[in-house]
Design a protein around this motif. Structure first.
Motif, PDB file in Angstrom:
ATOM      1  N   VAL A 136      67.780  13.521  26.505  1.00 43.55           N
ATOM      2  CA  VAL A 136      67.374  12.469  27.429  1.00 43.55           C
ATOM      3  C   VAL A 136      67.065  11.218  26.616  1.00 43.55           C
ATOM      4  CG1 VAL A 136      65.669  11.741  29.145  1.00 43.55           C
ATOM      5  CG2 VAL A 136      66.379  14.132  29.054  1.00 43.55           C
ATOM      6  N   LYS A 137      67.645  10.101  26.976  1.00 47.40           N
ATOM      7  CA  LYS A 137      67.321   8.860  26.283  1.00 47.40           C
ATOM      8  C   LYS A 137      65.830   8.579  26.432  1.00 47.40           C
ATOM      9  CE  LYS A 137      71.806   6.551  26.805  1.00 47.40           C
ATOM     10  NZ  LYS A 137      72.507   5.358  27.350  1.00 47.40           N
ATOM     11  N   ALA A 138      65.169   8.282  25.329  1.00 37.11           N
ATOM     12  CA  ALA A 138      63.708   8.105  25.366  1.00 37.11           C
ATOM     13  C   ALA A 138      63.300   6.909  24.519  1.00 37.11           C
ATOM     14  CB  ALA A 138      63.020   9.366  24.850  1.00 37.11           C
ATOM     15  N   MET A 139      62.630   5.946  25.150  1.00 35.79           N
ATOM     16  CA  MET A 139      62.101   4.796  24.405  1.00 35.79           C
ATOM     17  C   MET A 139      60.631   4.593  24.754  1.00 35.79           C
ATOM     18  SD  MET A 139      63.493   0.915  23.857  1.00 35.79           S
ATOM     19  CE  MET A 139      63.229   0.223  25.481  1.00 35.79           C
ATOM     20  N   TYR A 140      59.823   4.425  23.716  1.00 43.06           N
ATOM     21  CA  TYR A 140      58.403   4.133  23.882  1.00 43.06           C
ATOM     22  C   TYR A 140      58.146   2.704  23.423  1.00 43.06           C
ATOM     23  CZ  TYR A 140      57.729   9.096  24.688  1.00 43.06           C
ATOM     24  OH  TYR A 140      57.799  10.369  25.214  1.00 43.06           O
ATOM     25  N   VAL A 141      57.364   1.993  24.218  1.00 42.98           N
ATOM     26  CA  VAL A 141      57.008   0.603  23.939  1.00 42.98           C
ATOM     27  C   VAL A 141      55.488   0.534  23.921  1.00 42.98           C
ATOM     28  CG1 VAL A 141      57.213  -1.783  24.723  1.00 42.98           C
ATOM     29  CG2 VAL A 141      59.086  -0.155  25.157  1.00 42.98           C
ATOM     30  N   HIS A 142      54.918   0.097  22.796  1.00 39.46           N
ATOM     31  CA  HIS A 142      53.455   0.136  22.721  1.00 39.46           C
ATOM     32  C   HIS A 142      52.927  -0.977  21.813  1.00 39.46           C
ATOM     33  CE1 HIS A 142      50.470   3.266  24.090  1.00 39.46           C
ATOM     34  NE2 HIS A 142      49.698   2.306  23.608  1.00 39.46           N
ATOM     35  N   GLY A 143      51.860  -1.613  22.265  1.00 41.42           N
ATOM     36  CA  GLY A 143      51.196  -2.639  21.475  1.00 41.42           C
ATOM     37  C   GLY A 143      50.202  -2.026  20.503  1.00 41.42           C
ATOM     38  N   THR A 144      50.155  -2.540  19.298  1.00 44.74           N
ATOM     39  CA  THR A 144      49.213  -2.003  18.309  1.00 44.74           C
ATOM     40  C   THR A 144      47.773  -2.335  18.660  1.00 44.74           C
ATOM     41  OG1 THR A 144      49.361  -3.981  16.896  1.00 44.74           O
ATOM     42  CG2 THR A 144      50.952  -2.203  16.472  1.00 44.74           C
TER      43      THR A 144
ATOM     44  N   TYR B 165      66.842  -5.728  27.118  1.00 46.69           N
ATOM     45  CA  TYR B 165      66.816  -4.677  26.104  1.00 46.69           C
ATOM     46  C   TYR B 165      66.721  -3.306  26.766  1.00 46.69           C
ATOM     47  CZ  TYR B 165      65.937  -2.613  21.515  1.00 46.69           C
ATOM     48  OH  TYR B 165      66.041  -1.872  20.357  1.00 46.69           O
ATOM     49  N   LEU B 166      65.874  -3.198  27.769  1.00 47.45           N
ATOM     50  CA  LEU B 166      65.723  -1.953  28.520  1.00 47.45           C
ATOM     51  C   LEU B 166      67.071  -1.546  29.129  1.00 47.45           C
ATOM     52  CD1 LEU B 166      62.923  -1.076  31.053  1.00 47.45           C
ATOM     53  CD2 LEU B 166      65.293  -1.079  31.815  1.00 47.45           C
ATOM     54  N   TYR B 167      67.753  -2.496  29.725  1.00 45.37           N
ATOM     55  CA  TYR B 167      69.040  -2.218  30.345  1.00 45.37           C
ATOM     56  C   TYR B 167      70.057  -1.728  29.314  1.00 45.37           C
ATOM     57  CZ  TYR B 167      73.488  -2.938  32.718  1.00 45.37           C
ATOM     58  OH  TYR B 167      74.743  -2.750  33.254  1.00 45.37           O
ATOM     59  N   ALA B 168      70.131  -2.418  28.181  1.00 44.05           N
ATOM     60  CA  ALA B 168      71.083  -2.037  27.140  1.00 44.05           C
ATOM     61  C   ALA B 168      70.816  -0.637  26.607  1.00 44.05           C
ATOM     62  CB  ALA B 168      71.047  -3.049  25.999  1.00 44.05           C
ATOM     63  N   PHE B 169      69.530  -0.287  26.486  1.00 44.99           N
ATOM     64  CA  PHE B 169      69.171   1.032  25.966  1.00 44.99           C
ATOM     65  C   PHE B 169      69.513   2.137  26.953  1.00 44.99           C
ATOM     66  CE2 PHE B 169      66.204   4.596  25.564  1.00 44.99           C
ATOM     67  CZ  PHE B 169      66.435   4.958  24.238  1.00 44.99           C
ATOM     68  N   LEU B 170      69.132   1.963  28.216  1.00 42.47           N
ATOM     69  CA  LEU B 170      69.301   3.021  29.200  1.00 42.47           C
ATOM     70  C   LEU B 170      70.721   3.135  29.737  1.00 42.47           C
ATOM     71  CD1 LEU B 170      66.065   2.731  31.376  1.00 42.47           C
ATOM     72  CD2 LEU B 170      66.583   4.471  29.658  1.00 42.47           C
ATOM     73  N   PHE B 171      71.331   2.011  30.056  1.00 45.88           N
ATOM     74  CA  PHE B 171      72.570   2.025  30.830  1.00 45.88           C
ATOM     75  C   PHE B 171      73.836   2.110  29.984  1.00 45.88           C
ATOM     76  CE2 PHE B 171      69.373   0.721  33.698  1.00 45.88           C
ATOM     77  CZ  PHE B 171      69.808   0.830  34.992  1.00 45.88           C
ATOM     78  N   HIS B 172      73.686   2.087  28.668  1.00 51.00           N
ATOM     79  CA  HIS B 172      74.872   2.137  27.800  1.00 51.00           C
ATOM     80  C   HIS B 172      74.848   3.336  26.877  1.00 51.00           C
ATOM     81  CE1 HIS B 172      76.321  -1.742  29.161  1.00 51.00           C
ATOM     82  NE2 HIS B 172      75.119  -2.246  28.995  1.00 51.00           N
TER      83      HIS B 172
END
Length: 281
Positions: free
Chosen positions: A174-182, A274-281
């Motif tokens: 499953v494509k998985a991306m985490y986005v988090h502020g330090t 960026y979200l679109y490029a990661f998930l949809f491609h």
């Protein structure tokens, strides 16, 4: 000139909002609500990807729709975006309410997907999910409990809940991306023992499950003088977007404050693209 630009942006947002529809369905004897926006670029007879976009605790689906502005992305790219509404503006993610006896939000989404597939041209091989905070936590519960349904997710400000980690059974990639502020003080990137994992452990989990390579691609973004910068560590189908000095916010959104210490909102990247490029491609 500045006033004209602001007016144009407001008109554009209102246009996308006017075409969004809020509807209700019955799930587990409870009336649940969702808002849907379908791109005008979807041609008759064609199947379209679906993005489920989940609000955080204390926000409504409509507020989240305005905040993340993914209607504009859906219109431009030709897909459908849906904003489910949690009961009491919340989601059952396995902490602060019981995983098994609390709100049955998974049943709601399962029913919702069945309804959407019946009435909209959904490409069932292209169903993705994203969410902020509690919404991001919940997205990962959906991945655990609806295997082979969610093909990829982007979780903003939300590592994997402990209970979800325990109940992951599928080995599918499953494509998985985490986005988090330090500097996120609402949800800590280093985890909380009683609630959720550190982001680093989430990345390690998905790298192993997705059988990615060990060599990461590193990309940095620091285009705007807003006190933040971005580094992305990517392993094929797994990515970690770390926002230095970033708070508990949706990147590239309006840096509003609703009375909570949300911290800084980075403007260093066109995040929705960026979200679109990661998930949809």
């Amino acid at each position: 000139m500045k006033k004209q630009v602001v007016l144009l942006v407001l008109i554009t947002l209102l246009s996308y909002t006017n075409h969004a529809q809020t509807r209700m369905i019955k799930a587990n004897d409870t009336i649940r609500q969702f808002t849907i926006y379908s791109s005008s670029k979807i041609k008759a007879g064609e199947k379209a990807p679906l993005l489920l976009n989940f609000h955080g605790s204390g926000m409504t689906a409509l507020e989240h729709m305005f905040y993340t502005n993914t209607n504009a992305l859906a219109e431009a790219k030709g897909f459908i975006v849906v904003y489910p509404q949690g009961l009491h503006n919340d989601w059952n993610v396995g902490f602060e309410q019981d995983y098994d006896t609390g709100t049955n939000d998974v049943a709601f989404i399962k029913t919702l997907l069945q309804k959407l597939q019946k009435h909209y041209p959904i490409d069932t091989d292209s169903i993705y999910a994203t969410g902020l905070s509690r919404g991001g936590f919940f997205v990962q519960r959906l991945v655990a409990e609806l295997p082979n349904t969610i093909k990829g997710f982007v979780s903003v400000g939300a590592p994997m809940p402990n209970e979800v980690h325990k109940r992951m059974q599928s080995s599918e990639a499953v494509k998985a991306m985490y986005v988090h502020g330090t500097a996120d003080e609402v949800v800590l990137p280093d985890g909380m023992d009683s609630a959720y994992l550190p982001v680093a452990r989430c990345i390690a989990y998905w790298k192993k499950r997705n059988k990615t390579n060990d060599k990461a691609t590193h990309t940095s973004y620091d285009k705007v003088d807003d006190g933040t910068s971005i580094s992305v560590e990517a392993y094929d189908t797994v990515a970690y977007m770390k926002i230095k000095n970033g708070g508990h916010t949706w990147p590239n959104s309006d840096p509003f404050n609703v009375g909570f210490p949300l911290g800084k909102t980075t403007q260093d990247i066109h995040f929705n693209e960026y979200l679109y490029a990661f998930l949809f491609h």
